[in-house]
Design a protein around this motif. Sequence first.
Motif, PDB file in Angstrom:
ATOM      1  N   THR A 344     -28.274  -0.616   4.066  1.00 30.41           N
ATOM      2  CA  THR A 344     -29.194  -0.823   2.948  1.00 30.41           C
ATOM      3  C   THR A 344     -28.576  -0.347   1.628  1.00 30.41           C
ATOM      4  O   THR A 344     -28.863  -0.914   0.570  1.00 30.41           O
ATOM      5  CB  THR A 344     -30.532  -0.108   3.195  1.00 30.41           C
ATOM      6  N   ALA A 345     -27.723   0.679   1.684  1.00 24.92           N
ATOM      7  CA  ALA A 345     -27.025   1.107   0.470  1.00 24.92           C
ATOM      8  C   ALA A 345     -26.100   0.007  -0.021  1.00 24.92           C
ATOM      9  O   ALA A 345     -25.995  -0.262  -1.227  1.00 24.92           O
ATOM     10  CB  ALA A 345     -26.238   2.385   0.732  1.00 24.92           C
ATOM     11  N   SER A 346     -25.448  -0.661   0.929  1.00 24.76           N
ATOM     12  CA  SER A 346     -24.577  -1.773   0.574  1.00 24.76           C
ATOM     13  C   SER A 346     -25.383  -2.903  -0.062  1.00 24.76           C
ATOM     14  O   SER A 346     -24.948  -3.533  -1.027  1.00 24.76           O
ATOM     15  CB  SER A 346     -23.838  -2.285   1.812  1.00 24.76           C
ATOM     16  N   ALA A 347     -26.584  -3.134   0.474  1.00 26.62           N
ATOM     17  CA  ALA A 347     -27.439  -4.196  -0.072  1.00 26.62           C
ATOM     18  C   ALA A 347     -27.826  -3.900  -1.517  1.00 26.62           C
ATOM     19  O   ALA A 347     -27.949  -4.809  -2.346  1.00 26.62           O
ATOM     20  CB  ALA A 347     -28.689  -4.355   0.794  1.00 26.62           C
ATOM     21  N   ARG A 348     -27.999  -2.617  -1.849  1.00 29.15           N
ATOM     22  CA  ARG A 348     -28.400  -2.252  -3.207  1.00 29.15           C
ATOM     23  C   ARG A 348     -27.296  -2.523  -4.225  1.00 29.15           C
ATOM     24  O   ARG A 348     -27.566  -2.612  -5.426  1.00 29.15           O
ATOM     25  CB  ARG A 348     -28.820  -0.780  -3.258  1.00 29.15           C
ATOM     26  N   THR A 349     -26.074  -2.622  -3.750  1.00 23.90           N
ATOM     27  CA  THR A 349     -24.967  -2.906  -4.667  1.00 23.90           C
ATOM     28  C   THR A 349     -24.542  -4.363  -4.620  1.00 23.90           C
ATOM     29  O   THR A 349     -23.615  -4.759  -5.329  1.00 23.90           O
ATOM     30  CB  THR A 349     -23.749  -2.026  -4.321  1.00 23.90           C
ATOM     31  N   GLY A 350     -25.190  -5.158  -3.776  1.00 25.15           N
ATOM     32  CA  GLY A 350     -24.851  -6.569  -3.648  1.00 25.15           C
ATOM     33  C   GLY A 350     -25.863  -7.443  -4.362  1.00 25.15           C
ATOM     34  O   GLY A 350     -26.028  -7.366  -5.579  1.00 25.15           O
ATOM     35  N   ALA A 351     -26.572  -8.261  -3.588  1.00 26.83           N
ATOM     36  CA  ALA A 351     -27.582  -9.139  -4.165  1.00 26.83           C
ATOM     37  C   ALA A 351     -28.724  -8.315  -4.754  1.00 26.83           C
ATOM     38  O   ALA A 351     -29.006  -7.200  -4.319  1.00 26.83           O
ATOM     39  CB  ALA A 351     -28.113 -10.086  -3.090  1.00 26.83           C
ATOM     40  N   THR A 352     -29.390  -8.869  -5.744  1.00 25.35           N
ATOM     41  CA  THR A 352     -30.478  -8.163  -6.401  1.00 25.35           C
ATOM     42  C   THR A 352     -31.805  -8.422  -5.702  1.00 25.35           C
ATOM     43  O   THR A 352     -31.947  -9.358  -4.904  1.00 25.35           O
ATOM     44  CB  THR A 352     -30.609  -8.608  -7.866  1.00 25.35           C
ATOM     45  N   PHE A 353     -32.781  -7.591  -6.027  1.00 29.96           N
ATOM     46  CA  PHE A 353     -34.135  -7.755  -5.499  1.00 29.96           C
ATOM     47  C   PHE A 353     -34.684  -9.127  -5.893  1.00 29.96           C
ATOM     48  O   PHE A 353     -35.383  -9.778  -5.108  1.00 29.96           O
ATOM     49  CB  PHE A 353     -35.031  -6.641  -6.037  1.00 29.96           C
ATOM     50  N   VAL A 354     -34.348  -9.577  -7.078  1.00 27.46           N
ATOM     51  CA  VAL A 354     -34.809 -10.889  -7.536  1.00 27.46           C
ATOM     52  C   VAL A 354     -34.202 -11.995  -6.693  1.00 27.46           C
ATOM     53  O   VAL A 354     -34.862 -13.002  -6.395  1.00 27.46           O
ATOM     54  CB  VAL A 354     -34.486 -11.087  -9.026  1.00 27.46           C
ATOM     55  N   ASP A 355     -32.942 -11.838  -6.267  1.00 25.49           N
ATOM     56  CA  ASP A 355     -32.334 -12.827  -5.370  1.00 25.49           C
ATOM     57  C   ASP A 355     -33.166 -12.946  -4.095  1.00 25.49           C
ATOM     58  O   ASP A 355     -33.412 -14.053  -3.596  1.00 25.49           O
ATOM     59  CB  ASP A 355     -30.900 -12.416  -5.020  1.00 25.49           C
ATOM     60  N   GLY A 356     -33.592 -11.804  -3.566  1.00 22.95           N
ATOM     61  CA  GLY A 356     -34.436 -11.821  -2.378  1.00 22.95           C
ATOM     62  C   GLY A 356     -35.773 -12.482  -2.633  1.00 22.95           C
ATOM     63  O   GLY A 356     -36.273 -13.251  -1.808  1.00 22.95           O
ATOM     64  N   LEU A 357     -36.371 -12.202  -3.788  1.00 26.16           N
ATOM     65  CA  LEU A 357     -37.663 -12.805  -4.116  1.00 26.16           C
ATOM     66  C   LEU A 357     -37.576 -14.327  -4.189  1.00 26.16           C
ATOM     67  O   LEU A 357     -38.527 -15.026  -3.801  1.00 26.16           O
ATOM     68  CB  LEU A 357     -38.178 -12.256  -5.442  1.00 26.16           C
ATOM     69  N   ARG A 358     -36.472 -14.840  -4.692  1.00 29.63           N
ATOM     70  CA  ARG A 358     -36.319 -16.296  -4.759  1.00 29.63           C
ATOM     71  C   ARG A 358     -36.355 -16.905  -3.359  1.00 29.63           C
ATOM     72  O   ARG A 358     -36.969 -17.950  -3.142  1.00 29.63           O
ATOM     73  CB  ARG A 358     -35.022 -16.650  -5.478  1.00 29.63           C
ATOM     74  N   ILE A 359     -35.685 -16.252  -2.423  1.00 28.64           N
ATOM     75  CA  ILE A 359     -35.706 -16.741  -1.039  1.00 28.64           C
ATOM     76  C   ILE A 359     -37.106 -16.609  -0.465  1.00 28.64           C
ATOM     77  O   ILE A 359     -37.629 -17.529   0.189  1.00 28.64           O
ATOM     78  CB  ILE A 359     -34.702 -15.964  -0.183  1.00 28.64           C
TER      79      ILE A 359
END
Length: 475
Positions: A344-359
């Motif tokens: 999850t730490a890696s996820a915080r430095t990769g795609a953004t929360f907004v990227d997830g919201l779009r999906i």
Amino acid sequence: MTTDLPYLSATAARALFDSRELSPVELMHALIDRAEQVEPHVNAFCEQLFDEALVQAEEAEQRYLGRGPAPRPLEGIPVAAKEKHAIAGRSLTEGSLVNKDVVAAESAPVIERIHAAGGIIHARTTTPEFSVAGFTHTPMWGVTRNPWNLAYSPGGSSGGSAAALAAGTTPLATASDIGGSTRGPAAFTGTVGYKAPYGRIPGMPPMSMDFYRGDGPMARTVDDTILLANMLIGPDVRDHTSLRPAITLPTQYPSVEGMRVALSIRLGCFVVEPEIEANTRAVARALETAGAIVEEIELPWTAEEIRLAVTTHFGTIMGAIVAQVAAGNEDLLAPYTRAFATQTASARTGATFVDGLRIETRMHRQLAEAMSGFDALLCPTSGVSAYPAGDDMLDGIVVDGQRLDHAAEALLTLPFNINNRCPVLAVPSGHASSGVPTGVQIVGHTYDDATVFRVGKAVEQPRPWDYTREHRPRV
């Protein structure tokens, strides 16, 4: 009746209390005796409150005898509470050595409502550390096992609650669900779990703001699930996302004749073992026999998009909370928790929360379009028949000959945490060759709770999975 008391349903117990054919004290003693027999093997309880429970059972008995206030809806009914549901003045460790000295300042809404309804919390149930896994074992509490086959896990994170129900040490239990934590254990133990739509049942801050999760009930029957759900539903000032006004789920439903049910075995991208597919199709046939129109559909979802949406979401919220709590004490964490924190730490430095919201919003629309013209959707709860007990599965898991990178990818539950305004009822579908139960999910349109229970009742009637003498674990 004595030998059957541990598997007595809550609704039946309440009726027997009312008629004075059974005492709450007698039922509590039966459950305590059963726990003493099976807990050394199952390990579903992290804390036993038996002495206090017997005192409360005696008080409930007096109410049924007309000596005091009238009995409340859950008067004298034992309830096992998931440990993460805080009880004021008691430990709140979430299964982590990091939290070994933490004591809850106030009770969670679900706990307060059980107490207010007269329910008796006689035990608290195990979870994986911080509820981050789909199995249940921790350095603090050890391994919780599936009563149907002790070589396997009851799932997680509400694994202790599910195992207790299956083992006959409680008729009702609390659960929570952020990625399948109610529905997965229900499938693996042949029990019933209700993932209420977001806001239906209040939670504790700050996680109450996480729109993937929610608290809810588990039981062995649909009726018992409704009984407990109706006590938990309704707004709470500590959770301003909780919906008002409160609804009351009906206890009686019309038949499913004429209803249209969509069937999806793989939700577009999941791997499903053949015996689970067979059991799911058997449920679909039972609904058709009851008069429903079942039509098979597919969804355009992909594993890659689901993974991206989930990792950005968990990385932003749950992963960040675990990292803050465990900071400086990482050596005390279970290996699977450390892996979760790293991912999850890696996820915080990769795609953004907004990227997830779009999906997520795209998946919302795709589900709505797929369910258009149908009353509900039916699909498996899990693609794999069981998780091995005590295994962190850090190298992933093999499902029907295909290796998946993460054990969570074997569950068909996460899409409906993404679509968390949809109610989902998890009910049994049969057994795998290992003896471990299998289950299906009944998914409703947003906030259409009654429909999933209507279909669930119809599934339960021709395919009864209530725990009879002929259908119980041999633990």
